[in-house]
Design a protein around this motif. Structure first.
Motif, mmCIF file in Angstrom:
data_model
loop_
_atom_site.group_PDB
_atom_site.id
_atom_site.type_symbol
_atom_site.label_atom_id
_atom_site.label_comp_id
_atom_site.label_asym_id
_atom_site.label_seq_id
_atom_site.Cartn_x
_atom_site.Cartn_y
_atom_site.Cartn_z
ATOM 1 N N GLU A 210 -0.518 -7.989 -3.619
ATOM 2 C CA GLU A 210 -1.706 -7.837 -2.773
ATOM 3 C C GLU A 210 -1.716 -8.836 -1.622
ATOM 4 O O GLU A 210 -2.190 -8.530 -0.522
ATOM 5 C CB GLU A 210 -2.974 -8.009 -3.627
ATOM 6 C CG GLU A 210 -4.270 -7.704 -2.880
ATOM 7 C CD GLU A 210 -4.375 -6.249 -2.449
ATOM 8 O OE1 GLU A 210 -4.988 -5.983 -1.397
ATOM 9 O OE2 GLU A 210 -3.847 -5.374 -3.170
ATOM 10 N N GLU B 128 -11.921 7.155 -6.156
ATOM 11 C CA GLU B 128 -10.971 6.565 -5.208
ATOM 12 C C GLU B 128 -10.708 7.509 -4.044
ATOM 13 O O GLU B 128 -10.641 7.105 -2.890
ATOM 14 C CB GLU B 128 -9.660 6.229 -5.940
ATOM 15 C CG GLU B 128 -8.500 5.869 -5.038
ATOM 16 C CD GLU B 128 -8.722 4.583 -4.279
ATOM 17 O OE1 GLU B 128 -8.034 4.373 -3.256
ATOM 18 O OE2 GLU B 128 -9.580 3.791 -4.687
ATOM 19 N N ARG C 107 -3.783 -0.507 8.205
ATOM 20 C CA ARG C 107 -4.948 0.350 8.050
ATOM 21 C C ARG C 107 -4.508 1.787 7.785
ATOM 22 O O ARG C 107 -3.362 2.157 8.026
ATOM 23 C CB ARG C 107 -5.822 0.291 9.314
ATOM 24 C CG ARG C 107 -6.418 -1.082 9.586
ATOM 25 C CD ARG C 107 -7.299 -1.072 10.812
ATOM 26 N NE ARG C 107 -6.535 -0.755 12.017
ATOM 27 C CZ ARG C 107 -7.073 -0.649 13.232
ATOM 28 N NH1 ARG C 107 -8.391 -0.794 13.375
ATOM 29 N NH2 ARG C 107 -6.325 -0.376 14.268
ATOM 30 N N PRO D 39 -3.358 -2.421 1.964
ATOM 31 C CA PRO D 39 -4.195 -3.097 0.958
ATOM 32 C C PRO D 39 -4.856 -2.084 0.032
ATOM 33 O O PRO D 39 -5.148 -0.949 0.438
ATOM 34 C CB PRO D 39 -5.249 -3.825 1.811
ATOM 35 C CG PRO D 39 -4.636 -3.945 3.171
ATOM 36 C CD PRO D 39 -3.778 -2.730 3.342
ATOM 37 N N ARG D 40 -5.106 -2.484 -1.189
ATOM 38 C CA ARG D 40 -5.764 -1.586 -2.140
ATOM 39 C C ARG D 40 -7.177 -1.229 -1.689
ATOM 40 O O ARG D 40 -7.734 -0.220 -2.131
ATOM 41 C CB ARG D 40 -5.815 -2.236 -3.523
ATOM 42 C CG ARG D 40 -4.454 -2.360 -4.201
ATOM 43 C CD ARG D 40 -4.609 -2.835 -5.642
ATOM 44 N NE ARG D 40 -3.327 -2.932 -6.312
ATOM 45 C CZ ARG D 40 -2.573 -4.025 -6.337
ATOM 46 N NH1 ARG D 40 -3.000 -5.118 -5.713
ATOM 47 N NH2 ARG D 40 -1.423 -4.032 -6.963
ATOM 48 N N THR D 41 -7.744 -2.050 -0.808
ATOM 49 C CA THR D 41 -9.114 -1.807 -0.359
ATOM 50 C C THR D 41 -9.213 -0.701 0.689
ATOM 51 O O THR D 41 -10.330 -0.299 1.050
ATOM 52 C CB THR D 41 -9.704 -3.099 0.229
ATOM 53 O OG1 THR D 41 -8.834 -3.595 1.269
ATOM 54 C CG2 THR D 41 -9.847 -4.164 -0.847
ATOM 55 N N VAL D 42 -8.097 -0.216 1.191
ATOM 56 C CA VAL D 42 -8.135 0.880 2.168
ATOM 57 C C VAL D 42 -8.757 2.110 1.501
ATOM 58 O O VAL D 42 -8.290 2.531 0.435
ATOM 59 C CB VAL D 42 -6.723 1.214 2.686
ATOM 60 C CG1 VAL D 42 -6.725 2.512 3.491
ATOM 61 C CG2 VAL D 42 -6.188 0.074 3.553
ATOM 62 N N PRO D 43 -9.802 2.699 2.080
ATOM 63 C CA PRO D 43 -10.442 3.859 1.450
ATOM 64 C C PRO D 43 -9.482 5.031 1.290
ATOM 65 O O PRO D 43 -8.782 5.410 2.231
ATOM 66 C CB PRO D 43 -11.576 4.203 2.425
ATOM 67 C CG PRO D 43 -11.842 2.931 3.179
ATOM 68 C CD PRO D 43 -10.504 2.263 3.300
ATOM 69 N N LYS E 90 -0.434 2.800 -2.350
ATOM 70 C CA LYS E 90 -1.285 1.625 -2.089
ATOM 71 C C LYS E 90 -1.823 1.017 -3.392
ATOM 72 O O LYS E 90 -2.115 -0.172 -3.450
ATOM 73 C CB LYS E 90 -2.423 1.984 -1.133
ATOM 74 C CG LYS E 90 -3.627 2.662 -1.750
ATOM 75 C CD LYS E 90 -4.702 2.909 -0.708
ATOM 76 C CE LYS E 90 -5.963 3.503 -1.338
ATOM 77 N NZ LYS E 90 -6.695 2.534 -2.170
ATOM 78 N N LYS E 91 -1.909 1.847 -4.421
ATOM 79 C CA LYS E 91 -2.390 1.351 -5.707
ATOM 80 C C LYS E 91 -1.311 0.555 -6.439
ATOM 81 O O LYS E 91 -1.578 -0.523 -6.985
ATOM 82 C CB LYS E 91 -2.845 2.518 -6.568
ATOM 83 C CG LYS E 91 -3.533 2.126 -7.865
ATOM 84 C CD LYS E 91 -4.038 3.363 -8.588
ATOM 85 C CE LYS E 91 -4.771 3.000 -9.861
ATOM 86 N NZ LYS E 91 -5.269 4.192 -10.586
ATOM 87 N N ARG F 100 -13.637 7.591 -1.527
ATOM 88 C CA ARG F 100 -13.980 6.347 -0.812
ATOM 89 C C ARG F 100 -13.621 6.443 0.646
ATOM 90 O O ARG F 100 -12.637 7.024 1.013
ATOM 91 C CB ARG F 100 -13.261 5.166 -1.450
ATOM 92 C CG ARG F 100 -13.836 4.751 -2.767
ATOM 93 C CD ARG F 100 -13.019 3.616 -3.354
ATOM 94 N NE ARG F 100 -12.900 2.514 -2.400
ATOM 95 C CZ ARG F 100 -11.927 1.618 -2.436
ATOM 96 N NH1 ARG F 100 -10.970 1.711 -3.322
ATOM 97 N NH2 ARG F 100 -11.877 0.649 -1.559
#
Length: 491
Positions: free
Chosen positions: A23, A488, A29, A240-244, A87-88, A491
């Motif tokens: 991470e 997921e 993006r 990043p894992r936070t990318v929707p 991404k996960k 999102r």
């Protein structure tokens, strides 16, 4: 082999192989996937897909546009959905597949994926070499010969190696700017092609049956997004894992869908008045013949560049797949070996073989069945909320959490095998009516006649795995419920 964020920069050789990206080294993006898939589908050779819809499937232009929208956007939405695993888990698609099939069981899907990838690379390489030969002939009057053919192959392969060898960051940068440059050039070429459309014939073309529309959607999906579904995670693994997840899917669908719908729609317009494009053995030459002579040079440059954008992505993925198969070399070395094989294939097909496109396309038609079977299994597994153990992914010994039963996860392997058998029952692979390589016993039914054996394979793979693949409990979220995976995506 180790990597760092510093190595994932433009102009530097990416040293990371297939090991998951932590991470702390993730960046970028979801919009990067828009440029990636736009670049992969910017080639003017998307035109013959649309031409085939009208000439061989009996659709009119409006039906062809509908088919293009559903087939292209839909299939690349699937590519985006499968990219979520990248991404996960931070690893390439076929490496993550080890967690589903087992360390040994994953060898079959990985080998098939590599063969398919190299096959499409060889088609792109030979077609681009033909385009470059035509460009030299048009611009300088230099006729084709053996030495020049080899030089043209080397030029295209050299460009592919330069981009793919440098790796992820360079690919992402080039995709964005190449999309702008070659996109504008393709728009100019398309503008001149529109001027050749016989509008009277276009408006008089009758509508085809609903069954032909359904089959056309399957045809476009198989010729576009399905071929990339086993590579999407390769380019999303640095995100990043936070990318929707919703944004990633949308970017993939629109990135590929926009150029494909334009090209397929134009191809159908051209074929409504003249079916020569659909029947041409050399689509580069067929399209060139429709243009004013002075447009030949920009057209051939656009064709060469579009093929390069697709090929460097395919080569990058092929290198990662070779490492997943067990090749113990740095990523750049794997890419180099891949282009050597590509060069050998180009030499054979351009200088030795009597026919190239027919037999090789037939071979790739057969490979589409096991690739689609893999997609069906992976799609169900992803929806179940698979969590990935980085250490277990890289541990190919009996100590691996993903060793399962003798290295095989039987529900996934059984689902994949059953899906291949089912798909082949409906598949017919031939170069002509008299040269049939393979014909399944159900290839004469509606799904078989319309080339939907791959869709049957995908559906059966998903169904069998859904029934057999109930994951045993354990740490790490492997038995996660369906709802977190759907959350997921939304999102």
């Amino acid at each position: 082999m180790t990597g760092s964020k510093a190595n994932d920069r433009v102009g530097a050789v990416e040293t990371r192989g297939i090991e998951p990206v932590p991470e702390s080294e993730r960046h970028g993006r979801a919009g990067q996937m828009f440029w990636t898939w736009f670049a992969a589908n910017i080639s003017i050779l998307g035109l013959p897909l649309g031409a085939t819809l009208v000439a061989f499937r009996g659709l009119n232009v409006w039906q062809s546009v509908l088919v293009a929208v559903v087939g292209a956007f839909g299939s690349f939405a699937l590519v985006g959905a499968l990219s979520l695993a990248g991404k996960k888990g931070g690893a390439p698609a076929l490496t993550l597949s080890r967690s589903v099939f087992g360390q040994r069981g994953n060898a079959g899907p990985t080998l098939i994926s590599w063969l398919s990838r190299v096959g499409w690379e060889t088609i792109s390489t030979t077609t681009a070499a033909y385009a470059l030969l035509a460009l030299l002939d048009t611009a300088f009057g230099v006729g084709r010969n053996t030495v020049l053919t080899i030089v043209c192959l080397l030029v295209f392969i050299g460009c592919t190696l330069l981009i793919s060898g440098l790796g992820h960051a360079t690919i992402m940068w080039i995709n964005k700017w190449a999309t702008v440059v070659f996109g504008l050039l393709n728009l100019v070429v398309m503008g001149f092609l529109v001027a050749t459309v016989d509008w009277a014939k276009v408006l008089d073309t009758p509508a085809g049956p609903v069954s032909a529309v359904i089959a056309g959607i399957g045809f476009i999906a198989s010729g576009t997004g399905i071929g990339w579904a086993n590579a999407g995670a390769d380019y999303a693994r640095y995100l990043p894992r936070t990318v929707p997840g919703r944004r990633l899917i949308t970017a993939s669908a629109f990135g590929a869908g926009i150029p494909l719908v334009l090209l397929i729609s134009l191809g159908s317009l051209l074929s409504a008045g003249d079916t020569s494009l659909a029947t041409a053995s050399d689509p580069v030459a067929a399209i060139n013949a429709m243009l004013p002579s002075w447009m030949a040079i920009p057209y051939l440059v656009a064709a060469f560049g579009g093929l390069l954008m697709s090929n460097h992505l395919s080569t990058y993925s092929a290198g990662l797949t070779m490492i997943t198969l067990g090749l113990r070399v740095p990523r750049a070395a794997a890419v180099t070996l891949d282009v050597v094989l590509m060069f050998a294939g180009g030499i054979y097909f351009m200088l030795i073989a009597d026919d190239f496109y027919g037999p090789f396309s037939t071979f790739l038609t057969l490979l589409a069945v096991p690739v689609s079977a893999w997609i069906g299994v992976i799609a169900v597994d992803s929806l179940r909320g698979r969590a990935y153990d980085p250490e277990a992914l890289m541990d190919t010994n009996r100590t691996s959490r993903y060793w399962y039963s003798g290295g095989f996860r039987l529900p996934a392997v059984a689902g994949w095998a059953a899906a291949i058998v089912a798909g082949l029952l409906f598949t017919k692979a031939s170069t002509s009516d008299t040269d049939v390589w393979f014909a399944g016993p159900l290839s004469g039914t509606w799904p078989g006649v319309n080339g939907l054996g791959w869709a049957v394979s995908m559906a059966v793979g998903a169904a069998v795995y859904a029934l057999l693949g109930r994951r045993p409990g354990g740490s790490g979220g492997d038995d996660a419920a369906l709802s977190p995976a759907l959350q997921e995506v939304r999102r």
